[in-house]
Design a protein around this motif. Structure first.
Motif, PDB file in Angstrom:
ATOM      1  N   LEU A  47       0.720  -1.184  -0.071  1.00 22.27           N
ATOM      2  CA  LEU A  47      -0.079   0.069   0.106  1.00 22.27           C
ATOM      3  C   LEU A  47       0.926   1.320   0.055  1.00 22.27           C
ATOM      4  CD1 LEU A  47      -2.848  -0.916   2.332  1.00 22.27           C
ATOM      5  CD2 LEU A  47      -2.998  -0.353   0.006  1.00 22.27           C
ATOM      6  N   THR A  48       1.919   1.240   0.758  1.00 23.71           N
ATOM      7  CA  THR A  48       2.734   2.402   0.664  1.00 23.71           C
ATOM      8  C   THR A  48       3.339   2.799  -0.774  1.00 23.71           C
ATOM      9  OG1 THR A  48       3.475   1.995   2.956  1.00 23.71           O
ATOM     10  CG2 THR A  48       5.043   3.347   1.791  1.00 23.71           C
ATOM     11  N   LEU A  49       4.044   1.673  -1.063  1.00 23.88           N
ATOM     12  CA  LEU A  49       4.502   1.833  -2.548  1.00 23.88           C
ATOM     13  C   LEU A  49       3.444   2.263  -3.588  1.00 23.88           C
ATOM     14  CD1 LEU A  49       7.077  -1.141  -2.591  1.00 23.88           C
ATOM     15  CD2 LEU A  49       7.237   1.107  -2.307  1.00 23.88           C
ATOM     16  N   GLU A  50       2.246   1.631  -3.560  1.00 27.44           N
ATOM     17  CA  GLU A  50       1.452   1.855  -4.443  1.00 27.44           C
ATOM     18  C   GLU A  50       0.846   3.210  -4.305  1.00 27.44           C
ATOM     19  OE1 GLU A  50      -3.206   0.428  -5.335  1.00 27.44           O
ATOM     20  OE2 GLU A  50      -1.930  -0.755  -4.180  1.00 27.44           O
ATOM     21  N   GLY A  51       0.705   3.803  -3.020  1.00 29.18           N
ATOM     22  CA  GLY A  51       0.413   5.283  -2.641  1.00 29.18           C
ATOM     23  C   GLY A  51       1.481   6.212  -3.392  1.00 29.18           C
ATOM     24  N   ALA A  52       2.891   5.936  -3.163  1.00 35.97           N
ATOM     25  CA  ALA A  52       3.733   6.709  -3.703  1.00 35.97           C
ATOM     26  C   ALA A  52       3.656   6.851  -5.283  1.00 35.97           C
ATOM     27  CB  ALA A  52       5.270   6.257  -3.495  1.00 35.97           C
ATOM     28  N   VAL A  53       3.626   5.585  -5.846  1.00 33.88           N
ATOM     29  CA  VAL A  53       3.374   5.802  -7.468  1.00 33.88           C
ATOM     30  C   VAL A  53       2.217   6.492  -7.669  1.00 33.88           C
ATOM     31  CG1 VAL A  53       3.044   4.201  -9.288  1.00 33.88           C
ATOM     32  CG2 VAL A  53       4.791   3.674  -7.512  1.00 33.88           C
ATOM     33  N   ARG A  54       1.020   6.143  -7.103  1.00 33.13           N
ATOM     34  CA  ARG A  54      -0.468   6.900  -7.400  1.00 33.13           C
ATOM     35  C   ARG A  54      -0.085   8.568  -6.995  1.00 33.13           C
ATOM     36  NH1 ARG A  54      -5.481   4.385  -6.797  1.00 33.13           N
ATOM     37  NH2 ARG A  54      -4.115   2.545  -6.204  1.00 33.13           N
ATOM     38  N   VAL A  55       0.565   8.711  -6.411  1.00 32.68           N
ATOM     39  CA  VAL A  55       0.833  10.500  -5.831  1.00 32.68           C
ATOM     40  C   VAL A  55       1.687  11.045  -6.978  1.00 32.68           C
ATOM     41  CG1 VAL A  55       2.018  11.991  -4.218  1.00 32.68           C
ATOM     42  CG2 VAL A  55       0.225  10.228  -3.491  1.00 32.68           C
ATOM     43  N   GLY A  56       2.816  10.116  -7.420  1.00 27.37           N
ATOM     44  CA  GLY A  56       3.470  10.617  -8.460  1.00 27.37           C
ATOM     45  C   GLY A  56       2.868  10.842  -9.609  1.00 27.37           C
ATOM     46  N   LEU A  57       1.838   9.812 -10.239  1.00 28.18           N
ATOM     47  CA  LEU A  57       1.004   9.772 -11.361  1.00 28.18           C
ATOM     48  C   LEU A  57       0.164  11.090 -11.079  1.00 28.18           C
ATOM     49  CD1 LEU A  57       0.375   6.272 -11.940  1.00 28.18           C
ATOM     50  CD2 LEU A  57       1.724   7.751 -13.467  1.00 28.18           C
ATOM     51  N   LEU A  58      -0.670  11.522 -10.037  1.00 28.44           N
ATOM     52  CA  LEU A  58      -1.342  12.291  -9.963  1.00 28.44           C
ATOM     53  C   LEU A  58      -0.870  13.823  -9.981  1.00 28.44           C
ATOM     54  CD1 LEU A  58      -3.776  10.883  -7.108  1.00 28.44           C
ATOM     55  CD2 LEU A  58      -4.301  11.187  -9.537  1.00 28.44           C
ATOM     56  N   LEU A  59       0.329  13.821  -9.273  1.00 27.15           N
ATOM     57  CA  LEU A  59       1.317  15.055  -9.508  1.00 27.15           C
ATOM     58  C   LEU A  59       1.526  15.282 -10.870  1.00 27.15           C
ATOM     59  CD1 LEU A  59       2.517  17.229  -8.062  1.00 27.15           C
ATOM     60  CD2 LEU A  59       4.611  15.792  -7.642  1.00 27.15           C
ATOM     61  N   SER A  60       2.116  14.578 -11.684  1.00 28.11           N
ATOM     62  CA  SER A  60       2.157  14.584 -13.024  1.00 28.11           C
ATOM     63  C   SER A  60       1.119  14.759 -13.867  1.00 28.11           C
ATOM     64  CB  SER A  60       2.922  13.321 -13.658  1.00 28.11           C
ATOM     65  OG  SER A  60       2.974  13.190 -14.882  1.00 28.11           O
ATOM     66  N   VAL A  63       0.600  18.736 -13.180  1.00 25.28           N
ATOM     67  CA  VAL A  63       1.544  19.511 -13.930  1.00 25.28           C
ATOM     68  C   VAL A  63       1.209  19.651 -15.295  1.00 25.28           C
ATOM     69  CG1 VAL A  63       3.884  19.767 -14.585  1.00 25.28           C
ATOM     70  CG2 VAL A  63       3.374  19.028 -12.215  1.00 25.28           C
ATOM     71  N   LEU A  64       0.963  18.578 -15.872  1.00 22.51           N
ATOM     72  CA  LEU A  64       0.386  18.650 -17.406  1.00 22.51           C
ATOM     73  C   LEU A  64      -0.780  19.322 -17.538  1.00 22.51           C
ATOM     74  CD1 LEU A  64       0.964  17.084 -20.173  1.00 22.51           C
ATOM     75  CD2 LEU A  64      -0.464  15.438 -19.270  1.00 22.51           C
ATOM     76  N   ALA A  65      -1.857  19.357 -16.761  1.00 24.21           N
ATOM     77  CA  ALA A  65      -2.956  20.195 -17.121  1.00 24.21           C
ATOM     78  C   ALA A  65      -2.515  21.369 -16.661  1.00 24.21           C
ATOM     79  CB  ALA A  65      -4.134  19.785 -15.912  1.00 24.21           C
ATOM     80  N   TRP A  66      -1.768  21.848 -15.719  1.00 25.35           N
ATOM     81  CA  TRP A  66      -1.357  23.489 -15.284  1.00 25.35           C
ATOM     82  C   TRP A  66      -0.570  23.722 -16.753  1.00 25.35           C
ATOM     83  CZ3 TRP A  66      -2.523  26.864 -12.080  1.00 25.35           C
ATOM     84  CH2 TRP A  66      -1.819  28.076 -12.159  1.00 25.35           C
ATOM     85  N   ARG A  67       0.329  23.124 -17.365  1.00 29.57           N
ATOM     86  CA  ARG A  67       0.967  23.689 -18.336  1.00 29.57           C
ATOM     87  C   ARG A  67       0.041  23.623 -19.723  1.00 29.57           C
ATOM     88  NH1 ARG A  67       6.799  20.120 -18.428  1.00 29.57           N
ATOM     89  NH2 ARG A  67       7.524  21.395 -16.598  1.00 29.57           N
ATOM     90  N   ARG A  68      -0.977  22.895 -19.472  1.00 30.50           N
ATOM     91  CA  ARG A  68      -2.095  23.265 -20.764  1.00 30.50           C
ATOM     92  C   ARG A  68      -2.993  24.291 -20.704  1.00 30.50           C
ATOM     93  NH1 ARG A  68      -1.936  20.104 -25.396  1.00 30.50           N
ATOM     94  NH2 ARG A  68      -4.089  19.713 -26.276  1.00 30.50           N
TER      95      ARG A  68
END
Length: 69
Positions: A47-60, A63-68
């Motif tokens: 769950l910890t590793l999955e949450g870290a990857v999930r937060v990274g994807l959501l942050l990405s 950022v993509l939406a902000w640049r858009r």
């Protein structure tokens, strides 16, 4: 949880966020398959590793939406 899955499915409709949505769904499915037969210690680690990857994807995605804009 149902709302989160609905949101991930709705992300599939936008070409900009399609890859992020597929990755989030894949991480969820892989994490579930690992957690299903694991002991409590490994469930927490997964769950910890999955949450870290999930937060990274959501942050990405943010950022993509902000640049858009």
């Amino acid at each position: 949880l149902i709302g989160y899955w609905l949101w991930m499915v709705l992300l599939l409709l936008s070409p900009l966020s399609r890859i992020h949505s597929l990755a989030l769904m894949g991480i969820t499915a892989i994490g579930f398959s690992f957690r299903r037969g694991a002991s409590m210690k490994w469930v927490l680690i997964t769950l910890t590793l999955e949450g870290a990857v999930r937060v990274g994807l959501l942050l990405s995605l943010c950022v993509l939406a902000w640049r858009r804009l």
